[in-house]
Design a protein around this motif. Structure first.
Motif, short mmCIF file in Angstrom:
data_model
loop_
_atom_site.label_atom_id
_atom_site.label_comp_id
_atom_site.label_asym_id
_atom_site.label_seq_id
_atom_site.Cartn_x
_atom_site.Cartn_y
_atom_site.Cartn_z
N THR A 79 0.86 -1.17 0.00
CA THR A 79 0.00 0.00 0.00
C THR A 79 0.90 1.22 0.00
OG1 THR A 79 -1.82 -1.07 1.15
CG2 THR A 79 -1.67 1.31 1.35
N ILE A 80 0.81 2.01 -1.06
CA ILE A 80 1.60 3.24 -1.15
C ILE A 80 0.63 4.38 -1.48
CG2 ILE A 80 3.43 4.44 -2.41
CD1 ILE A 80 4.87 1.77 -2.68
N HIS A 81 0.70 5.43 -0.66
CA HIS A 81 -0.28 6.52 -0.77
C HIS A 81 0.22 7.60 -1.72
CE1 HIS A 81 -0.98 4.43 3.08
NE2 HIS A 81 -2.25 4.67 2.84
N ALA A 82 0.49 7.20 -2.94
CA ALA A 82 1.07 8.15 -3.90
C ALA A 82 0.03 9.12 -4.46
CB ALA A 82 1.74 7.38 -5.04
N PHE A 129 -12.41 11.96 -3.65
CA PHE A 129 -12.52 11.66 -5.08
C PHE A 129 -11.37 12.25 -5.90
CE2 PHE A 129 -17.33 10.85 -4.59
CZ PHE A 129 -17.09 9.48 -4.45
N GLY A 130 -10.77 13.36 -5.38
CA GLY A 130 -9.59 13.89 -6.05
C GLY A 130 -8.48 12.84 -6.06
N GLU A 131 -8.29 12.20 -4.92
CA GLU A 131 -7.25 11.17 -4.82
C GLU A 131 -7.59 9.97 -5.71
OE1 GLU A 131 -6.93 9.31 -1.01
OE2 GLU A 131 -4.92 8.56 -1.38
N LEU A 132 -8.86 9.62 -5.77
CA LEU A 132 -9.24 8.46 -6.59
C LEU A 132 -8.91 8.69 -8.07
CD1 LEU A 132 -10.59 5.64 -6.53
CD2 LEU A 132 -12.78 6.77 -6.95
N ARG A 133 -9.12 9.92 -8.52
CA ARG A 133 -8.77 10.23 -9.92
C ARG A 133 -7.27 10.04 -10.16
NH1 ARG A 133 -12.14 12.52 -13.58
NH2 ARG A 133 -14.01 13.56 -12.79
N VAL A 134 -6.46 10.46 -9.20
CA VAL A 134 -5.00 10.30 -9.35
C VAL A 134 -4.64 8.82 -9.32
CG1 VAL A 134 -2.75 10.87 -8.35
CG2 VAL A 134 -4.58 12.55 -8.31
N THR A 191 -2.50 4.02 -11.86
CA THR A 191 -2.79 2.64 -12.29
C THR A 191 -2.33 2.42 -13.73
OG1 THR A 191 -4.70 2.50 -10.82
CG2 THR A 191 -4.69 1.01 -12.71
N ARG A 192 -2.71 3.33 -14.59
CA ARG A 192 -2.37 3.14 -16.01
C ARG A 192 -0.86 3.23 -16.23
NH1 ARG A 192 -7.42 5.36 -15.85
NH2 ARG A 192 -6.68 7.50 -15.66
N ARG A 193 -0.20 4.08 -15.45
CA ARG A 193 1.27 4.13 -15.58
C ARG A 193 1.89 2.81 -15.12
NH1 ARG A 193 3.02 9.54 -12.67
NH2 ARG A 193 5.07 8.56 -12.79
N ALA A 194 1.32 2.20 -14.10
CA ALA A 194 1.84 0.91 -13.62
C ALA A 194 1.66 -0.16 -14.68
CB ALA A 194 1.13 0.52 -12.33
N TRP A 195 0.52 -0.16 -15.32
CA TRP A 195 0.26 -1.17 -16.35
C TRP A 195 1.28 -1.08 -17.50
CZ3 TRP A 195 -5.83 -0.58 -16.76
CH2 TRP A 195 -6.40 -1.17 -15.62
N GLU A 196 1.71 0.16 -17.78
CA GLU A 196 2.71 0.31 -18.86
C GLU A 196 3.99 -0.45 -18.51
OE1 GLU A 196 3.31 4.47 -19.55
OE2 GLU A 196 1.20 4.75 -20.10
#
Ligand code: SF4
Length: 671
Positions: A341-344, A421-426, A431-436
């Motif tokens: 768990t990382i709170h980035a 919700f601001g954090e959820l958007r980030v 997530t997508r950067r991790a998938w790359e």
């Protein structure tokens, strides 16, 4: 050794072209520079420098690869020898003498917890050839004539914790695509079309097609947290199209607990169905405690690395640096932690949004990052800034990320606000950067949310985070029940689980009050197994329905033993029954003490069926009920007769004073 060969082979070329002199300023003029002289020499040096940098990078990459291979071979060899021989769970964790001083209690056994169950293994062949032994718990019913198999997380039994669990995955890891890239994560393999042994294992546990598991992992909708170093793991898949999973938290605090207690909580958690566990230790001996947990955990282990980082900084947030955090990540990666768990997503700009909240920032990780940003001249969250570096470490070890919800609401009033919700958007962007980089991801969610606001959380997570698995803490549906928050949160968990949350983080009765002990762990898990199973039923999971139907049938047929044994907690179910009807004969009685023999509706219904008599009449009665349930219109004559009968019975009910129950002698006989 390969590394030695490489170094030797480089030595002559280094001297021959004078690279060392030009690039490092070491003594000795380069041969070429001597001949050319002046400006030519400078140009040559520049050319050589330009050539030298990529060559050096290639050499470093090769050496890193060889080092990694050597580490892997060493690890597999140690695993094969058994951890006791290599220092093992005991020696590797706390050192020989310290380990000897530990006194482990004998926890209740598998059979104590699940009488009438045995552990069985389905043998499955992975596409890559490995023979996989996939565990299930087999519950005998009808005096052993039939059985029901259920998902089992309890891990290998009768293992000495000092030895650690068998290294199940060691050969799977060792055999990873030879010649392929070093960073062979589950997601990388899935994208290549490879069904790994881990995927095949998960598929067999779920009763799913291995290809389906692969496709979900490739798409990012499911993850298999499985660090290459955690060879004791029995893999599990987390995604909304599979069984809803449950996580149990434990770990010591600065105030209480010991290594023995934490290991016991681990064993107790997996016994009662924890699909994953999180070691949230913040007290003494964090590294050693985790080592014992890793070597004895058959389920994925997660951590919140910022906790240990803060401990390393002696509890002073100002002492936390990226370098210290990175060092902590590498330390935990080597131990085999499966997810972090990382709170980035807690960005600087979101912190002011929490000022007006009733309970501010309640996540430990979130508050540490917020404070760190503020005391460091309002610099951005270092985990966000170093996200790519974190991903590189994850890819190296195949560690999954559970992107933290550091700004989750800590009370009902703060639910679904702008900060959350601001954090959820980030989280979606991260997530997508991790998938790359082929790193598997799940997103953490709240928290405290009233039931009418739960669905919005699920909808936004699916949309903004591209359907990565959602992992929620509860959510608690109300704040008014300290000491019962395993119940307040299981209500929210069942609601969000039915909507598609893949992993439910349990809450124990001690939540908000104290560090849970072993019994609290069990209470929390049972509450969450109910929530997860209810979610699976709501989602139409066929295996969930099979188990439910089996228990319903046992209940209706007064097979008390089967009802106990099919339940989540057989021993407690039996003890509750036996409090009032302890005799053996009552295990075949057609009632229990709740309604008593005269008012047992199950018994009365059975008698109704008996009155129908033959199978044929019963079948015709059933078809009538089915037709009624389906709201099939009756023929006009039949409808008129039914209406007349209803009116007559209604009048009789009013005549008798609108009461449902009457003394036997007042009931009129006949029609
Ligand atoms: S007595 Fe009541 S609670 Fe007990 S089995 Fe019969 S219907 Fe169920």
């Amino acid at each position: 050794m390969a590394r030695g060969r490489r170094v030797k082979a480089q030595a002559p070329s280094k001297g021959g072209v004078g690279f060392g002199a030009a690039g490092t300023g070491a003594a000795g003029a380069p041969a070429g520079a001597g001949r050319a002289g002046g400006a030519d020499a400078a140009a040559l040096r520049a050319r050589l420098r330009a050539r030298g940098a990529p060559a050096a990078r290639t050499r470093v990459a090769r050496l890193e690869e060889e080092l990694e291979e050597a580490r892997q071979q060493l690890y597999v060899a140690e695993a094969a020898e058994g951890f006791s021989a290599a220092g093992g769970a005991a020696g590797g964790a706390a050192g020989g003498a310290a380990a000897d001083a530990l006194v482990f209690r004998q926890a209740p056994t598998f059979f104590d917890c699940y009488p009438s169950s045995v552990k069985v293994y389905a043998e499955v062949r992975a596409p890559s050839g490995e023979l996989l032994r996939v565990p299930r718990r087999r519950i005998a019913i009808k005096n052993g004539a039939e059985s029901v198999d259920v998902y089992d997380t309890s891990g290998p039994q009768n293992v000495d914790v000092r030895e650690g669990l068998p290294a199940l995955r060691a050969p799977w890891v060792a055999a990873r695509a030879p010649g392929g890239p070093r960073r062979q994560t589950q997601m990388w393999a899935a994208k290549q079309g490879i069904v790994t042994p881990e995927m095949a294992f998960c598929a067999a546990r779920e009763g799913a097609d291995p290809e389906f598991v692969r496709a979900e992992v490739a798409r990012g909708r499911a993850i298999i947290p499985a660090n290459k170093r955690h060879v004791e793991l029995e893999p599990t898949v987390i995604g909304r199209k599979f069984h809803t999973k449950v996580n149990a938290n434990f770990g010591n605090s600065a105030v209480t607990s010991s290594i023995e207690e934490e290991v016991e909580k681990l064993q107790w958690s997996t016994m009662w169905g924890a699909d994953t566990v999180m070691d949230l230790s913040t007290g003494d001996n964090i590294h050693e405690t985790r080592e014992w947990i890793m070597r004895n955990s058959p389920v994925p282990v997660g951590t919140v690395p910022i906790y240990q980082c803060l401990e390393k900084a002696n509890g002073d947030v100002a002492g936390i640096t990226w370098e210290l955090f990175r060092e902590t990540l590498l330390e935990q990666a080597e131990q085999g932690v499966d997810y972090w768990t990382i709170h980035a997503g807690v960005l600087l700009e979101f912190v002011p949004l929490t000022a007006e909240r009733l309970t501010g920032i309640v996540s430990r990780g979130g508050s540490i990052h917020a404070k760190h940003m503020l005391i460091n001249d309002h610099t951005q969250n270092f985990a966000y800034q170093h996200w790519d570096d974190i991903l590189d470490i994850c890819a190296e070890y195949d560690i999954s990320l559970s992107i933290g919800d550091g700004l989750r609401p800590g009370c009902i009033k703060d639910a679904n606000d702008e900060a959350q919700f601001g954090e959820l958007r980030v989280q979606g962007e991260l997530t997508r950067r991790a998938w790359e980089k082929n790193v598997q991801v799940m997103n953490e969610g709240p928290g405290h949310v009233p039931l009418n606001k739960v669905q919005e959380n699920m909808d936004k997570q699916l949309d903004w985070c591209s359907e990565a698995p959602f992992y929620t803490l509860g959510p608690l549906a109300t704040d008014i029940a300290p000491a019962y928050d395993h119940i307040t949160s299981a209500i929210g968990a069942a609601t969000i689980g039915a909507a598609g949350t893949a992993l439910l983080c349990y809450v124990t009765p001690k939540e908000h009050l104290g560090l849970p002990d072993r019994d609290d762990v069990k209470q929390g898990l049972i509450a969450y197994k109910i929530a997860a199973h209810a979610s699976d039923l709501a989602k139409g999971h066929p295996r969930a329905q099979i188990r439910d139907d089996a228990l319903s049938a046992a209940r209706f047929e007064f097979r008390w033993e089967d009802q106990f044994n099919l339940s989540l907690d057989p021993v407690t179910a039996r003890s509750f029954h036996d409090e009032t009807l302890p005799a053996d004969a009552s295990k075949s009685a057609h009632f229990c003490s709740m309604c008593g023999p005269k008012f047992c509706s199950m018994k009365i219904t059975q008698e109704v069926r008996e009155i129908f008599g033959s199978d044929e009449t019963a079948a015709s009665a059933n078809s009538f009920l089915t037709a009624a349930a389906a709201a099939e219109p009756l023929a006009p004559d039949a409808q008129a007769e039914a209406d007349e009968g209803m009116l007559e019975m209604s009048a009789k009910f009013r005549e008798m004073g609108d009461e449902i129950y009457h003394p036997e002698d007042e009931i009129p006989t006949g029609r």
